[in-house]
Design a protein around this motif. Sequence first.
Motif, short mmCIF file in Angstrom:
data_model
loop_
_atom_site.label_atom_id
_atom_site.label_comp_id
_atom_site.label_asym_id
_atom_site.label_seq_id
_atom_site.Cartn_x
_atom_site.Cartn_y
_atom_site.Cartn_z
N PRO A 147 61.74 -45.43 -48.52
CA PRO A 147 61.73 -45.79 -47.10
C PRO A 147 60.48 -45.26 -46.44
O PRO A 147 59.88 -44.28 -46.90
N PRO A 148 60.05 -45.89 -45.34
CA PRO A 148 58.77 -45.51 -44.73
C PRO A 148 58.73 -44.09 -44.19
O PRO A 148 57.64 -43.52 -44.03
N ASP A 149 59.89 -43.46 -43.93
CA ASP A 149 59.87 -42.10 -43.39
C ASP A 149 59.59 -41.04 -44.47
O ASP A 149 59.40 -39.86 -44.14
N ARG A 150 59.51 -41.45 -45.71
CA ARG A 150 59.19 -40.49 -46.79
C ARG A 150 57.70 -40.59 -47.14
O ARG A 150 57.29 -40.83 -48.26
N HIS A 151 56.89 -40.38 -46.10
CA HIS A 151 55.45 -40.60 -46.22
C HIS A 151 54.81 -39.72 -47.28
O HIS A 151 53.91 -40.16 -48.01
N GLU A 152 55.20 -38.46 -47.37
CA GLU A 152 54.55 -37.56 -48.32
C GLU A 152 54.75 -38.02 -49.76
O GLU A 152 53.83 -37.95 -50.58
N GLU A 153 55.94 -38.53 -50.07
CA GLU A 153 56.18 -39.04 -51.42
C GLU A 153 55.39 -40.33 -51.66
O GLU A 153 54.85 -40.54 -52.75
N ILE A 154 55.36 -41.20 -50.64
CA ILE A 154 54.57 -42.42 -50.77
C ILE A 154 53.11 -42.09 -50.99
O ILE A 154 52.45 -42.63 -51.88
N TRP A 155 52.58 -41.16 -50.19
CA TRP A 155 51.17 -40.80 -50.30
C TRP A 155 50.85 -40.16 -51.65
O TRP A 155 49.80 -40.41 -52.23
N ALA A 156 51.76 -39.34 -52.16
CA ALA A 156 51.52 -38.71 -53.46
C ALA A 156 51.32 -39.75 -54.54
O ALA A 156 50.43 -39.63 -55.40
N ALA A 157 52.14 -40.80 -54.51
CA ALA A 157 51.99 -41.88 -55.49
C ALA A 157 50.78 -42.74 -55.17
O ALA A 157 50.00 -43.12 -56.05
N GLN A 158 50.60 -43.04 -53.89
CA GLN A 158 49.51 -43.92 -53.47
C GLN A 158 48.15 -43.31 -53.76
O GLN A 158 47.21 -44.00 -54.17
N LYS A 159 48.03 -42.00 -53.58
CA LYS A 159 46.74 -41.32 -53.82
C LYS A 159 46.28 -41.51 -55.26
O LYS A 159 45.10 -41.77 -55.52
N GLU A 160 47.22 -41.42 -56.20
CA GLU A 160 46.87 -41.59 -57.61
C GLU A 160 46.45 -43.02 -57.92
O GLU A 160 45.68 -43.27 -58.84
N LEU A 161 46.95 -43.98 -57.14
CA LEU A 161 46.59 -45.39 -57.37
C LEU A 161 45.18 -45.70 -56.87
O LEU A 161 44.60 -46.72 -57.25
N ASP A 162 44.62 -44.84 -56.00
CA ASP A 162 43.21 -44.87 -55.60
C ASP A 162 42.79 -46.22 -55.00
O ASP A 162 41.99 -46.96 -55.57
N PHE A 163 43.32 -46.51 -53.82
CA PHE A 163 42.99 -47.78 -53.16
C PHE A 163 41.49 -48.00 -52.99
O PHE A 163 40.97 -49.05 -53.41
N PRO A 164 40.72 -47.06 -52.40
CA PRO A 164 39.29 -47.35 -52.21
C PRO A 164 38.52 -47.48 -53.52
O PRO A 164 37.59 -48.28 -53.63
N GLY A 165 38.91 -46.71 -54.53
CA GLY A 165 38.24 -46.82 -55.82
C GLY A 165 38.56 -48.11 -56.53
O GLY A 165 37.69 -48.78 -57.10
N TYR A 166 39.85 -48.49 -56.50
CA TYR A 166 40.29 -49.68 -57.22
C TYR A 166 39.83 -50.96 -56.56
O TYR A 166 39.41 -51.90 -57.23
N VAL A 167 39.90 -51.01 -55.23
CA VAL A 167 39.58 -52.24 -54.52
C VAL A 167 38.10 -52.35 -54.19
O VAL A 167 37.50 -53.42 -54.30
N ALA A 169 35.60 -49.88 -55.28
CA ALA A 169 34.73 -49.11 -56.18
C ALA A 169 33.99 -48.00 -55.43
O ALA A 169 32.81 -47.74 -55.67
N LEU A 170 34.71 -47.32 -54.54
CA LEU A 170 34.13 -46.23 -53.77
C LEU A 170 35.02 -44.99 -53.88
O LEU A 170 36.24 -45.09 -53.90
N ASP A 171 34.38 -43.82 -53.90
CA ASP A 171 35.09 -42.56 -53.97
C ASP A 171 35.64 -42.21 -52.59
O ASP A 171 34.90 -42.18 -51.61
N ARG A 172 36.94 -41.91 -52.53
CA ARG A 172 37.57 -41.57 -51.25
C ARG A 172 36.89 -40.39 -50.58
O ARG A 172 36.90 -40.26 -49.35
N GLN A 173 36.29 -39.49 -51.37
CA GLN A 173 35.67 -38.28 -50.81
C GLN A 173 34.25 -38.51 -50.29
O GLN A 173 33.64 -37.59 -49.76
#
Length: 212
Positions: A147-167, A169-173
């Motif tokens: 559910p959307p209120d579990r942001h920390e769990e969503i972000w933990a998984a999402q961070k590993e999926l690396d949206f800016p790197g995957y889409v 090709a840029l480093d989030r940092q």
Amino acid sequence: MLYTHLGVEPRIHPDATIAPTAVISGDVRIGAGCQVLHGAVITSEGSPVVLCDDSIVMENALVRASSAHAVHVGAHTLIGPMASIAGADIGEEVFLATGTRIFNGAVVGDRSEVRINAVVHVRTLLPPDTVVPIAWVAVGDPLQILPPDRHEEIWAAQKELDFPGYVFALDRQTPDLMVQLTERYGRSLSRHRTDRRVDHETVDITKDAPPL
């Protein structure tokens, strides 16, 4: 409205129906019996988009490929109003409800349902017959549906999926991430400068392409 993009015209089966205010751009193949309603946009940005037979794209939906990620939509699938698909693989007999968001590299299995305003994140795998509840978030492989209120769990998984790197090709940092992203992406999108509108005539895709 049909447009060439990167020198490629859409190929639309004569049994498909395209609303006059829909936009179809570039390497897009639309199969028999498909319906694309008013305000919908189906656009190839360097990779193909395939909409298989008897699928429906409703009002103001967006189906977009990228240079790295094609889109394939299986037969008898419904893409609801204001839904968005970017560079994903959608199976057969799938229901994507109003306002759903499907991101690059995602796979939505046959007969799945993604309900109103739900999200399927980058590189996420939905097995066949999966249901994502209203406004919930599907993320990862192995899959988590949260559910959307579990942001920390969503972000933990999402961070590993690396949206800016995957889409992009840029480093989030990268300190100037958005500067690099907008300049690079802008250069890619500027290729639309040479697009050309073509007559709104359907072409039987079976004449020059394998079956969808």
